[in-house]
Design an enzyme around this catalytic site. Structure first.
Site, PDB file in Angstrom:
ATOM      1  N   GLY A  81       0.832  -1.198   0.000  1.00 19.47           N
ATOM      2  CA  GLY A  81       0.000   0.000   0.000  1.00 19.47           C
ATOM      3  C   GLY A  81       0.865   1.246   0.000  1.00 19.47           C
ATOM      4  O   GLY A  81       0.797   2.056  -0.899  1.00 19.47           O
ATOM      5  N   GLY A 107      -0.347   0.971  12.979  1.00 20.98           N
ATOM      6  CA  GLY A 107      -1.083  -0.289  12.965  1.00 20.98           C
ATOM      7  C   GLY A 107      -0.673  -1.275  14.027  1.00 20.98           C
ATOM      8  O   GLY A 107      -1.509  -1.798  14.773  1.00 20.98           O
ATOM      9  N   ALA A 108       0.600  -1.532  14.124  1.00 19.90           N
ATOM     10  CA  ALA A 108       1.068  -2.577  15.037  1.00 19.90           C
ATOM     11  C   ALA A 108       0.814  -2.187  16.482  1.00 19.90           C
ATOM     12  O   ALA A 108       0.293  -2.975  17.280  1.00 19.90           O
ATOM     13  CB  ALA A 108       2.554  -2.844  14.816  1.00 19.90           C
ATOM     14  N   THR A 126       9.989  -9.349  11.218  1.00 20.35           N
ATOM     15  CA  THR A 126       9.163  -8.467  10.389  1.00 20.35           C
ATOM     16  C   THR A 126       9.552  -7.002  10.594  1.00 20.35           C
ATOM     17  O   THR A 126       9.477  -6.204   9.654  1.00 20.35           O
ATOM     18  CB  THR A 126       7.661  -8.667  10.670  1.00 20.35           C
ATOM     19  OG1 THR A 126       7.410  -8.463  12.067  1.00 20.35           O
ATOM     20  CG2 THR A 126       7.224 -10.069  10.288  1.00 20.35           C
ATOM     21  N   GLU A 186       7.599   3.060   8.919  1.00 21.86           N
ATOM     22  CA  GLU A 186       8.040   4.172   8.078  1.00 21.86           C
ATOM     23  C   GLU A 186       9.402   4.724   8.480  1.00 21.86           C
ATOM     24  O   GLU A 186      10.019   5.460   7.722  1.00 21.86           O
ATOM     25  CB  GLU A 186       6.994   5.297   8.142  1.00 21.86           C
ATOM     26  CG  GLU A 186       5.654   4.860   7.593  1.00 21.86           C
ATOM     27  CD  GLU A 186       4.555   5.852   7.908  1.00 21.86           C
ATOM     28  OE1 GLU A 186       3.823   6.222   6.982  1.00 21.86           O
ATOM     29  OE2 GLU A 186       4.418   6.257   9.079  1.00 21.86           O
TER      30      GLU A 186
END
Lengths: 729, 175, 320
Positions: free
Chosen positions: A240, A510-511, A619, A691
């Site tokens: 995305g 998000g996380a 991750t 980011e």
């Protein structure tokens, strides 16, 4: 039961450190991995209902007002079902978290490539040919210029403290430079796509979207339907990077077409349409002024940014977002200026603001280091403030110094300040560069439901998405850790608006946000178990499906006789204002620049990052690798080129918009400072890391080019022509 | 028009418009959506499949041209619970993030390793007449036809090396 | 993609005066999807027996359907014509090289942004409509050989090497076979940029022939915006033979700078018999670039081509 927490205070309990399963923070493989490597993970355009029709957009070849649309040839083609020109078609995607429809209407064309009709046919082949056959007549209309000209300077986006002019005048060393960065495209590998299917007045939309709870409202508002009648599914999203934050033209068009035809309709953008009709990152012009004393201590900072967007878009690239707090300096001026243009809509592209703002600022800092004769790492160390110097509030944590030191050591940074151009290997000139990484940290409201079953399995449910970020992995780990289960006993269901609304994926929230919701839900489940065991929740240990308390170890099935369910609900609170929250890091790069051609190859690159508690070391590392590779693209190759005459995107494919290929990227190394816990952020003491890896990465490379060659590129990307121009003949 | 396609060892009769690419035949007609459409112009590699042992971009060939050709897609390489070493290595090394380019990467790498085994040089091979080796630079160059915007490239290189080493070890053990 | 009839040739005669020829398809299908190419009949020649590389008059005869991969990997090419192998390997990707054919590669069409965008005027695509590249984005465009009607570049790497190797093209037509030297195969745009080669409608390329391996050393240097998988901004195919410390003969062809793989005999003449000095190389570059013209975005190609040529000549004339 619902466990609700508003982050009004620091949470220093570090509850996750009390847990016993030992799976959180480990480099666990993604549970979704086997589906992905075997081609069995279904993306948006891949669950095609029986009888699905294919829709292909007609693009506007120029800006103005649509006078006529000649679709006679298209409609005459065998298999064409309809041509949709509904007034509800979107001009451009919604901005992230808009929660309402963006500008609508296909008659007024504001940028070349705007979708102005959807041709729907029984096969993709027919739809594509029919869309190309549509004749479009467009008349001139009053529009913004095709390139930025006049800028507005909105009052609330300007700030000033002290007297920067005086600081510049009195400084021992100054930098005052203009820099430019071009427009960028997110270019996710999966083109934006949607499949719409109606059942009476209920719509199901399979989409490639990042933030479903907002997307549901945006799509419902666009269509004029009740959000309750809309379900969005996005279980797998093929990347995305901001371009799928808001609902976009393909979703709305597919829904309208499905309604008109009474059949399911799928719309997948072509790659060219992804480039011209999804979001671009605005080009920027930036002026950076730095005033420092003889030891390199900053006394003044000026950072002005000029960006652009379409008319009627409130978003503008927040270039200077981290400038108020990254470095010391009592005199500070920040300016933000926006031009209206007739170009593809500007919106979020990975790390809006810092990606280009920190990058430019860190090039300027390198210029200051050279001007002052100070090692660039040391210059940054000397300028780390004790408190947010603009707001005069404490940092929740500031790990920049640790990141600089650890990164320099891991990379083998040469602090002897070798003269530019002094290291050569044949035709190749070798240099090193570094830059700081900074990204603001935020928390977003999120909910998640966790169900623990007596058989020792658990189910986690939220409409959170996994766009490659690792949501499936980290939510599995959080639940497994909190509930004392092996990860394979935890199932995570995502990407479905019928599930509790998570945060969505965007802005690196998000996380930590959706993860906190899962954490709280698990806390609720633990409280029920503790109650059943007759102990305090804090005295309960859960491990390998056993509940342990008071020296008793009991299988979960003996503690509960049915599923135990809890809802977790996290909300941001006072801590978002009481302290300055950010993530930190440092990049180091070694480049080889060809003295003949100006070609740059990144030979080595390293990043050290701190983002609170790291939820999955594998991750998180991959997110950093990805960010740094975006940085390589930003530094060397990526530039969305606009034609000066009509503003259209010239290089609208992956052959000419050069995202890095494998050969452009060395075996980058990443170090995560695993021990940090940031109590102000959320109950997990974690921060976003998706980011951080791009926020300044390109500067390390551009600075390394300078050290290799003496050429200072201030107009990104540093393509070979710009480097060559400064090399010896 | 009717075409008989041989995919993962099974034959399929496809009745499709002659304009149908192999990629669209797989995705829209046969439900084999493991092969991805990333650009539709041979500029990303997401659609890579193996045709008669060679990796190709399925977006740039017509389905009707492919009768009689043995096509292997990602669905033919291994499935959850029974992954091939290369797929397993991609999982362990996190050789992906969003997963969209991944089937193409794996099909490409599978055939690429065969190319190396046959001694094909690449543009970064110093000696064109010598043997091809599997250095990081060779893998990166040979895999540059598969874009990954999540940028798992270093992990992809590691995964391929790992799988190649394991395969070599197994071969040695068998000899 | 507009509808077409599809047929398949199993004999060369069936591919003459047939539909639009499709072989690898990597360029044609790309352009058909964009609406740039709109054939109403496609003739698939992949089953023709044109896939062999055979020795021929001391050189090679390369069937038109030999894939770029097979040609690059051919042991004879790697040993005796390394410039060709390297050029092929520097082009596109492993996947595309497996599909792309020798004949198709010669006929590759330009990557000009405006040629590929059917809403832009383009004299090559739509004769007489104008040239949008003039005054537009020109990073990819020609500094040599263009005209006011077209400044598109030929994108092939393979053809640049073949140009330096004095290759010829074997063509079959309704009146039989003919052979055209590559040096005469490509046409400059002039006022008809839509006509790109000597190939007449209905004719078929059946092979490319290479003369015996030239003496001296060979190299192909490609300069581009990414480390791989990008078209050339500038490329140089160079073959130089030295004798007694002087350049005995040189063959040089250039890619990314002109509407065709560029070769300029005067450059080679200026080098022959000279000592390999910086002055010699600069003199050759002066000749090469005597009519070079930038269009803004591609101005850098003029110094880049000069620098790359000098480096290639330095490399080829230095023992090492």
């Amino acid at each position: 039961m619902t466990i609700h927490t508003r982050m009004d205070d620091a949470d220093r309990r570090n509850r996750l450190d009390d847990m016993a399963q030992g799976v959180l923070s480990t480099a666990m493989d993604r549970p979704d991995g086997p589906l992905k490597v075997s081609g069995r993970a279904p993306y948006a355009h891949e669950v095609q209902p029986e009888g699905m029709l294919h829709g292909v957009f007609v693009r506007a070849p120029r800006i103005g007002r649509v006078v006529s649309l000649d679709d006679a040839a298209a409609r005459a083609m065998d298999g064409v079902e309809t041509v949709v020109t509904d007034d509800r078609l979107l001009r451009n995607p919604a901005q992230g978290t808009a929660n309402e429809a963006p500008v609508q209407g296909p008659r007024e064309v504001f940028y070349v490539g705007q979708p102005i009709a959807l041709v729907v046919a029984r096969t993709f082949e027919t739809a594509r040919a029919a869309a190309l056959s549509v004749g479009v007549e467009i008349a001139d209309a009053e529009r913004a210029p095709v390139a930025p000209q006049d800028y507005d300077s909105p009052d609330k986006k300007q700030s000033s403290q002290g007297d920067l002019d005086a600081a510049m005048r009195d400084a021992a060393v100054t930098v005052d430079r203009m820099y430019t960065t071009p427009a960028h495209s997110s270019a996710p590998m999966e083109p934006h796509a949607a499949i719409a299917e109606w059942d009476g007045d209920r719509l199901t939309l399979r989409g490639s979207l990042q933030m479903l709870k907002f997307n549901r409202n945006e799509l419902a508002d666009s269509l004029g339907i009740d959000p309750k009648n809309l379900r969005i599914l996005s279980p797998y999203v093929g990347g995305g990077f901001g371009s799928k934050l808001g609902v976009a033209p393909e979703a709305v068009a597919a829904a309208i077409a499905a309604q008109e035809t009474g059949r399911p309709v799928g719309v997948a953008l072509s790659r060219q349409q992804v480039f011209e009709a999804t979001m671009r990152r605005s080009e920027t012009r930036q002026r950076v002024r730095l005033a420092a004393d003889a030891e390199g201590r900053l006394t003044g900072i000026g950072h002005d940014a000029w960006v652009s967007n379409l008319p009627d878009e409130s978003y503008s690239e927040p270039v200077t977002q981290a400038t108020p707090f990254t470095y010391r300096g009592e005199n500070r001026v920040i300016g933000h200026h926006v031009a209206r243009v007739s170009r593809t809509c500007a919106g979020s592209v990975r790390a809006p603001g810092e990606a280009v703002g920190i990058t430019v600022f860190e090039i300027a800092m390198d210029e200051l280091a050279h001007a002052a004769g100070i090692d660039p790492v040391e210059l940054r160390r000397r300028n780390i403030p004790d408190r947010d110097p603009t707001k005069d509030i404490p940092f929740s944590s500031n790990m920049l110094a640790q990141a600089l030191d650890a990164g320099a050591a891991a990379f083998g940074w040469d602090d002897s300040r070798p003269a530019p151009g002094s290291r050569r290997e044949g035709e190749w000139m070798i240099g090193q560069g570094m830059a700081s990484a900074v990204r603001v940290n935020n928390l977003a409201e999120a909910k998640a439901r966790v169900t623990l079953n007596p058989d020792g399995t658990a189910l986690v449910e939220t409409d959170m998405t996994d766009i490659g970020t690792g949501s499936y992995a980290i939510l599995t780990q959080i639940a497994a850790e909190m509930l004392g289960l092996p990860p394979e006993r935890v199932e995570v269901r995502l990407g479905d608006t019928d599930l509790p609304p998570g945060s969505g994926s965007g802005g690196s929230v998000g996380a930590s946000s959706s993860g906190s919701a899962v954490f709280l839900a698990c806390q609720g489940v633990r409280e029920r178990l503790a109650e059943a065991m007759g102990v305090a929740e804090t005295d309960l240990t859960l491990k390998d499906g056993q509940a342990i308390a008071d020296n008793r170890s009991t299988p979960l099935g003996d503690v509960i006789d049915g599923p135990v369910e809890a809802l977790g609900h996290i909300e941001p609170g006072k801590t978002s204002k009481a302290v300055r929250q950010a993530t930190w890091g440092a990049y180091f790069a070694e480049v080889a620049v060809n003295s003949v051609t100006g070609e740059t190859r990144v030979r080595r690159m390293h990043g050290t990052f701190a983002a609170g508690r790291i939820l999955n070391a594998k991750t998180a590392r991959s997110q950093c690798l990805g960010g740094m590779t975006f940085g390589i693209g930003m530094a060397l190759t990526e530039e969305l080129m606009h034609d000066a005459r009509d503003g259209h995107v010239v290089n609208r494919d992956l052959a000419e918009y050069h995202i890095p290929v494998n050969a452009d990227v060395p075996q980058i190394t990443v170090e995560l400072l695993m021990e940090e816990r940031d109590p102000w952020t959320n109950p997990m003491q974690a921060k976003g890391i998706g980011e951080l890896g791009i926020c300044g990465a390109a500067a390390a490379i551009v600075n390394a080019i300078h050290q290799a060659t003496g050429v200072r590129v201030r107009d990104l990307p540093a393509t070979l022509d710009k480097v060559m121009a400064g090399l010896e003949d | 028009m009717r075409t008989t396609l041989t995919i993962n060892g099974a034959t399929h009769d496809v009745d499709a418009d002659p304009r149908t690419t192999l990629l669209d035949a797989l995705r829209n007609h046969l439900g084999l959506t493991g092969t991805k459409k990333g650009c539709d112009h041979g500029q990303c590699g997401a659609c890579t499949v193996i045709a008669d042992g060679r990796r190709i971009n399925s977006c740039l060939t017509l389905a009707c041209m492919m009768d009689g050709v043995e096509i292997t897609t990602i669905e033919g390489l291994g499935e959850p619970g029974d992954l091939l070493p290369l797929q397993d290595a991609f999982v362990r090394h996190d050789g992906y993030q969003c997963g969209y380019c991944t089937p193409g990467q794996i099909c490409s790498a599978t055939a690429m390793l065969d190319e190396v085994a046959q001694g094909w040089p690449s543009v970064v091979t110093d000696d064109l007449t010598g043997d091809a080796s599997l250095t990081d630079a060779e893998i990166a160059e040979r895999m540059s036809g598969n874009l990954c915007r999540c940028a798992a490239y270093p992990n992809i290189v590691d995964a391929i090396k790992d799988a190649a080493d394991r395969t070599a070890d197994q071969r040695e053990a068998a000899e | 993609m507009t509808p077409f009839d599809y047929d398949r040739a199993t004999e060369v005669t069936q591919a003459i005066d047939a539909g639009r020829i499709i072989a690898g398809g990597t360029n044609l299908l790309d352009l058909m999807k964009l609406g740039v190419e709109t054939p109403d009949r496609l003739t698939d020649i992949n089953r023709l027996d044109l896939k062999t590389i055979e020795e021929h008059q001391g050189g090679l005869r390369i069937g038109a359907l030999v894939s770029n991969s097979d040609l690059a990997a051919d042991a004879r090419v790697r040993r005796d014509w390394p410039v060709l192998s390297r050029a092929l390997l520097s082009g596109a990707s492993g996947q595309l090289r497996n599909m792309a054919t020798t004949g198709g590669n010669l006929l590759q069409r330009t990557r000009c942004y405006y040629f590929q965008d059917v809403s832009s005027p383009c004299n090559k695509r739509d004769p007489g409509s104008g040239c949008a590249a003039m005054g537009g984005a020109t990073r990819l465009h020609a500094i040599l050989g263009g005209s006011e009607h077209c400044i598109a570049t030929h994108p092939s790497d393979m053809a640049v090497a073949m140009q330096a190797l004095d290759a010829s093209v074997e063509i079959e037509g309704r009146d039989g076979a003919r052979t055209v030297p590559l040096s005469r195969f490509y046409l400059l745009p002039g006022d008809r940029p839509d006509i790109e080669t000597e190939l007449e409608p209905g004719e078929l390329i059946t092979a490319v022939t290479l003369p015996p391996p030239p003496p001296g050393r060979q190299t192909y240097r490609k300069v581009r915006d990414r480390a791989s998988y990008a078209f050339a901004l500038v490329s140089v195919a160079g073959i130089v033979a030295m004798e007694d410390g002087r350049i005995a003969q040189a063959a040089l062809a250039f890619g990314g700078v002109a509407p065709r793989p560029w070769r300029d005999p005067e450059v080679e003449t200026a080098l022959a018999g000279r000592e390999p000095t910086a002055e010699t190389f600069d003199a050759a570059a002066d000749i090469l670039l005597r009519d070079a013209e930038g269009h803004g975005g591609n101005d850098f190609k003029i110094p880049l081509l000069r620098r790359t040529l000098r480096a290639v000549l330095t490399d080829l004339t230095t023992e090492g």
